[in-house]
Design a protein around this motif. Structure first.
Motif, PDB file in Angstrom:
ATOM      1  N   GLY A   1       0.827  -1.213   0.000  1.00  0.00           N
ATOM      2  CA  GLY A   1       0.000   0.000   0.000  1.00  0.00           C
ATOM      3  C   GLY A   1       0.854   1.252   0.000  1.00  0.00           C
ATOM      4  O   GLY A   1       0.508   2.252   0.624  1.00  0.00           O
ATOM      5  N   ALA A   2       1.980   1.187  -0.689  1.00  0.00           N
ATOM      6  CA  ALA A   2       2.858   2.362  -0.827  1.00  0.00           C
ATOM      7  C   ALA A   2       3.094   2.604  -2.313  1.00  0.00           C
ATOM      8  O   ALA A   2       4.194   2.971  -2.721  1.00  0.00           O
ATOM      9  CB  ALA A   2       4.170   2.129  -0.088  1.00  0.00           C
ATOM     10  N   CYS A   3       2.039   2.421  -3.107  1.00  0.00           N
ATOM     11  CA  CYS A   3       2.174   2.377  -4.568  1.00  0.00           C
ATOM     12  C   CYS A   3       2.578   3.714  -5.174  1.00  0.00           C
ATOM     13  O   CYS A   3       3.078   3.757  -6.287  1.00  0.00           O
ATOM     14  CB  CYS A   3       0.864   1.917  -5.178  1.00  0.00           C
ATOM     15  SG  CYS A   3       0.184   0.496  -4.323  1.00  0.00           S
ATOM     16  N   ASP A   4       2.361   4.814  -4.437  1.00  0.00           N
ATOM     17  CA  ASP A   4       2.801   6.116  -4.956  1.00  0.00           C
ATOM     18  C   ASP A   4       4.294   6.307  -4.728  1.00  0.00           C
ATOM     19  O   ASP A   4       4.869   7.290  -5.179  1.00  0.00           O
ATOM     20  CB  ASP A   4       2.006   7.258  -4.304  1.00  0.00           C
ATOM     21  CG  ASP A   4       1.947   7.159  -2.788  1.00  0.00           C
ATOM     22  OD1 ASP A   4       2.306   6.100  -2.241  1.00  0.00           O
ATOM     23  OD2 ASP A   4       1.552   8.149  -2.145  1.00  0.00           O
ATOM     24  N   ARG A   5       4.934   5.372  -4.016  1.00  0.00           N
ATOM     25  CA  ARG A   5       6.363   5.468  -3.758  1.00  0.00           C
ATOM     26  C   ARG A   5       7.071   4.177  -4.181  1.00  0.00           C
ATOM     27  O   ARG A   5       8.067   3.770  -3.601  1.00  0.00           O
ATOM     28  CB  ARG A   5       6.608   5.710  -2.274  1.00  0.00           C
ATOM     29  CG  ARG A   5       6.149   7.085  -1.797  1.00  0.00           C
ATOM     30  CD  ARG A   5       6.357   7.231  -0.304  1.00  0.00           C
ATOM     31  NE  ARG A   5       5.350   6.492   0.466  1.00  0.00           N
ATOM     32  CZ  ARG A   5       5.547   6.008   1.694  1.00  0.00           C
ATOM     33  NH1 ARG A   5       6.703   6.170   2.286  1.00  0.00           N
ATOM     34  NH2 ARG A   5       4.583   5.368   2.313  1.00  0.00           N
TER      35      ARG A   5
END
Ligand SMILES: Cc1cc2nc3c(=O)[nH]c(=O)nc-3n(C[C@H](O)[C@H](O)[C@H](O)COP(=O)(O)O)c2cc1C
Ligand code: SF4
Lengths: 154, 424
Positions: A123-127
Motif C-alpha cells: 500500500g505504498a504504490c505512490d512510492r
C-alpha cells in the motif's frame, strides 16, 4: 518456557477477546515480539492458553505470512513484489538487496542482522518500489537509497 | 467541488486529533443519529444516498445494512466490522483515510454499528499498516474517553464495545467470510454462502462487514442528508470516491473526486499524464483483480455501473497504469503469481488452476512457450470462472488474465514465436 510477562499479556488478550481462540494471533505476536519467531515449544504453550490443540494453532500460524515459524534475523525486510512495484523496478531492488546482503529471499545473513522476505502490496504504490523494514516503510527505492537504509539497521 | 472525506485533513497527512476533528464538525453526525434518529432511519438515509460499498464489489450499503435481522434479545451480540485489510495490489486509499483522520473511521464505524444495532465493533486492520494501528488505537481510546463508545454512548443507553484487530498478512483475510474466520482465530478460508453473515456471521451471530472508505461516508450522509450526498456525485452512485493512479505516470497519488469522474480526467489532470517518453497502453481500473482496459476506454466514467459497460470493474477505484515500455506478459505473470501465492487452497480450481496459469506464463515470458499455451490459459480462465469457487479471489485473478489475452494477444504470440521476451 513462556515467561511470566508473556503469559500475563496473553491472558489479558484472552480476557479482552472473550473467546480464547480469537486471541490466538495476538498471542503468537506477543511471543514473536520478544523472540523474533515462534518455536515449537512456545507454540505448544500458547495453544494451551488459547484453548486450541497445537496442531490447530499451527494450522493458523502457518496460514499467516507474518507469523514466523522459523528463526529470522534481527530485522526483517519485506520486499514488495506486487504489480505496481514490479512495473516500477522491483527486480532491480531485489537484485541489489540480494547481492548486497549475499542472501536470497527467505534467507538470513550469517551475522543474523537481516532476513529478506517477499511480500504482497504494502500500500505504498505512490512510492514504488517499496519495502518495509521492521515497522517502517521505505519507498522510491534505488540501489543507493537501499544502501543508506540498510545502514540504519544494526 | 465538495470533498467531505478529505477536506478536513492536514496537508502533511498527520492525523487529526480528537479536538481538531470535533472543531471541524466531527461526531456531530453521531450526536444527531443518537439524539433524533432510530437505527432504521439511519439505514433508510444511507439507502436513499445511493452509497455503494467501496471494498470493490459496489454493493449498495443501505441495502446490506438493512439485511440485518431486526434486533432481538436472543441472537446477541450483533457485530459490525470495518474491513481495513486493504491488500488489493495497487490500493492504498483506506490507509490514507485512517492515517489522516482516524476519528472519521471511528465515527463511521459507530454510525454503522448504531444503524444495525450492533453491540460489538471491530476494525480489522492489516499488520503492515503500523502507523494506522497507532493512530486508530489512540482514536478509539479517545472516543471511549469522550463517551462516543462504551457502555452508554452519549447517554443514549446504547452500548458499543469497539476494538482494533491487527491481522498478520494474507490477502484472503480481506474477503468477508475469510475475515470472519480470521476474527474467530481460524484460518482465513471463506465459508459457504448462504447463510450470509447478516444472518450467521461471527460466532454464528448477525454480522456486517463494510469497507473503511464506505463507513467514512456515513457521518457526512447523516449530517448533510442523502439529497446533498447524491448531489455531489457526477453519476447515479452517490458521493465522492477516493481515486488513485500508480505506475509510470507523472504524479502517482490519490484524489477525492465526484463519483463518476472520467478515467481520462483522473489520469491526465490529476496524475499529470504519462511520464515523458512513455505512452499509455492499458489500465487496471480498480486494483489487480479487474480487467484491463485499453486507450479506447479512457472516457469511461469511473463508477460502478459505467466501468462494467466498458468490460471491466470499478473495483477499488485505484488504477494501475501499463505503459508502452513495460511487458504486458510480464505484468500478467506478476499478477497471477500474486494470486497463486495468496490462494487459500480451499477449492480445487483456484488452488491448482492459479499455479498452473502462473507456470504457463513463466514459460511464455522466459521463452519456453508453446503454441497451445494460450488455449490452456483460456481454459483455465473458464475453469476458475465465477460460480466454480468458494470465493471471488479466483474470479478476480481471471479478470486481468482473460482481458490481457484479448487486448495484448499479439504480444503473447510474439513471445511464443520468437522464444523470448522482447523487453528483456
Ligand atoms: C480475496 C478478496 C480480498 C478482499 N479484500 C478486501 C479488503 O482488503 N478490504 C475490503 O474492504 N474488501 C475486501 N474484499 C471484499 C470483501 O469481501 C467485502 O465485499 C467488502 O469488505 C464489503 O465492504 P463494502 O460493502 O463496504 O464494499 C475482498 C474480497 C476478496 C474476494
Ligand atoms: S477461490 Fe481460491 S481463495 Fe477463494 S476459497 Fe477457493 S481456493 Fe480459497
Amino acid at each position: 518456557m513462556l515467561t511470566e510477562s508473556e503469559k500475563e499479556e496473553i491472558a489479558e488478550e484472552v480476557k479482552r477477546a472473550g473467546h480464547a481462540r480469537a486471541a490466538c494471533v495476538d498471542a503468537l505476536r506477543i511471543v514473536q515480539r520478544r523472540r523474533g519467531w515462534v518455536c515449537d515449544e512456545a507454540l505448544r504453550e500458547v495453544a494451551a492458553l488459547v484453548d486450541m490443540t497445537p496442531a490447530e494453532l499451527d494450522s493458523v500460524a502457518t496460514f499467516y505470512s507474518l507469523i514466523y515459524r522459523k528463526p529470522v534475523g534481527r530485522h526483517v525486510i519485506l520486499l514488495c513484489d506486487s504489480v505496481v512495484c514490479w512495473v516500477m523496478g522491483h527486480e532491480t531492488a531485489l537484485e541489489h538487496l540480494t547481492r548486497r546482503l549475499g542472501i536470497t529471499l527467505g534467507e538470513t545473513t550469517a551475522d543474523g542482522r537481516f532476513t529478506i522476505l517477499p511480500t504482497a502490496c504494502l500500500g505504498a504504490c505512490d512510492r514504488a518500489p517499496a519495502m518495509m523494514v521492521d515497522e517502517e516503510i521505505h519507498g522510491d527505492l534505488t540501489p543507493e537509497k537501499i544502501d543508506r537504509i540498510l545502514e540504519q539497521y544494526r | 467541488m465538495e470533498k467531505p472525506l478529505t477536506k478536513m485533513m492536514r496537508p502533511d497527512g498527520e492525523p487529526l486529533s480528537l479536538g481538531e476533528y470535533e472543531a471541524a464538525g466531527g461526531y456531530q453526525a453521531l450526536r444527531k443519529a443518537l439524539g433524533a434518529m432510530t437505527p432504521t432511519a439511519v439505514v433508510e438515509e444511507v439507502k436513499k444516498s445511493n452509497l455503494r460499498g467501496r471494498g470493490g464489489a459496489g454493493f449498495p450499503t443501505g441495502l446490506k445494512w438493512g439485511f440485518m435481522p431486526k434486533a432481538d434479545r436472543v441472537r446477541r451480540p450483533r457485530y459490525f466490522v470495518v474491513n481495513a485489510d486493504e491488500m488489493e495490489p495497487g490500493t492504498w486509499k483506506d490507509r490514507m483515510l485512517m492515517e489522516g483522520n482516524p476519528h472519521q473511521v471511528v465515527e463511521g464505524a459507530l454510525l454503522g454499528a448504531y444503524a444495525v444495532e450492533a453491540d460489538v465493533g471491530y476494525i480489522f486492520l492489516r499488520a503492515e499498516y503500523a502507523k494506522a494501528a497507532r493512530v486508530l488505537r489512540r482514536a478509539i481510546a479517545e472516543a471511549y474517553g469522550a463517551g462516543y463508545a462504551g457502555k452508554n454512548v452519549l447517554g443514549s443507553g446504547w452500548a458499543l464495545e469497539l476494538s482494533l484487530h491487527i491481522s498478520a498478512g494474507r490477502y484472503m483475510c480481506g474477503e468477508e467470510m475469510g475475515l470472519i474466520n480470521a476474527l474467530e482465530g481460524r484460518r482465513a478460508n471463506p465459508r459457504n454462502k448462504p447463510p450470509h453473515p447478516q444472518l450467521a456471521g461471527l460466532w454464528g451471530l448477525p454480522t456486517i462487514v463494510s469497507n473503511t472508505e464506505t463507513v467514512c461516508n456515513a457521518p457526512h450522509i447523516i449530517l448533510n442528508g442523502a439529497e446533498w450526498y447524491k448531489g455531489i456525485s457526477r453519476s447515479s452512485d452517490g458521493g465522492t470516491k477516493i481515486y488513485g493512479a500508480s505506475g509510470k505516470v507523472k504524479r502517482p497519488g490519490l484524489w477525492e473526486l465526484p463519483m463518476g469522474t472520467p478515467l481520462r480526467e483522473v489520469l491526465e489532470e490529476h496524475a499529470g499524464g504519462m511520464r515523458d517518453g512513455l505512452k499509455f497502453r492499458g489500465v487496471l481500473p480498480g486494483g489487480a483483480s479487474t480487467d484491463f482496459l485499453g486507450p479506447e476506454h479512457l472516457d469511461v466514467k469511473m463508477d460502478f455501473d459505467s466501468v462494467p459497460k466498458a468490460g471491466s470493474r470499478m473495483g477499488t477505484g485505484t488504477m494501475i497504469i501499463l505503459d508502452d515500455h513495460t511487458c504486458p506478459v510480464g505484468m500478467v505473470r506478476n499478477l497471477e503469481r500474486f494470486f497463486a501465492r495468496e490462494s487459500c487452497g480451499w477449492c480445487t480450481p483456484c488452488r491448482d488452476g492459479l499455479p498452473w496459469a502462473a507456470q504457463v506464463l513463466d514459460a511464455i515470458e522466459e521463452g519456453r512457450g508453446e503454441p497451445g499455451d494460450l488455449d490452456v490459459l483460456a481454459d483455465l480462465c473458464r475453469l476458475m470462472a465465477p460460480g466454480h469457487t468458494y470465493c471471488a479471489l479466483a474470479a478476480g485473478a481471471v479478470e486481468p488474465l482473460q482481458s490481457a489475452l484479448k487486448l495484448f494477444r499479439e504480444e503473447f504470440e510474439r513471445h511464443i514465436r520468437d522464444k523470448r521476451c522482447p523487453w528483456r
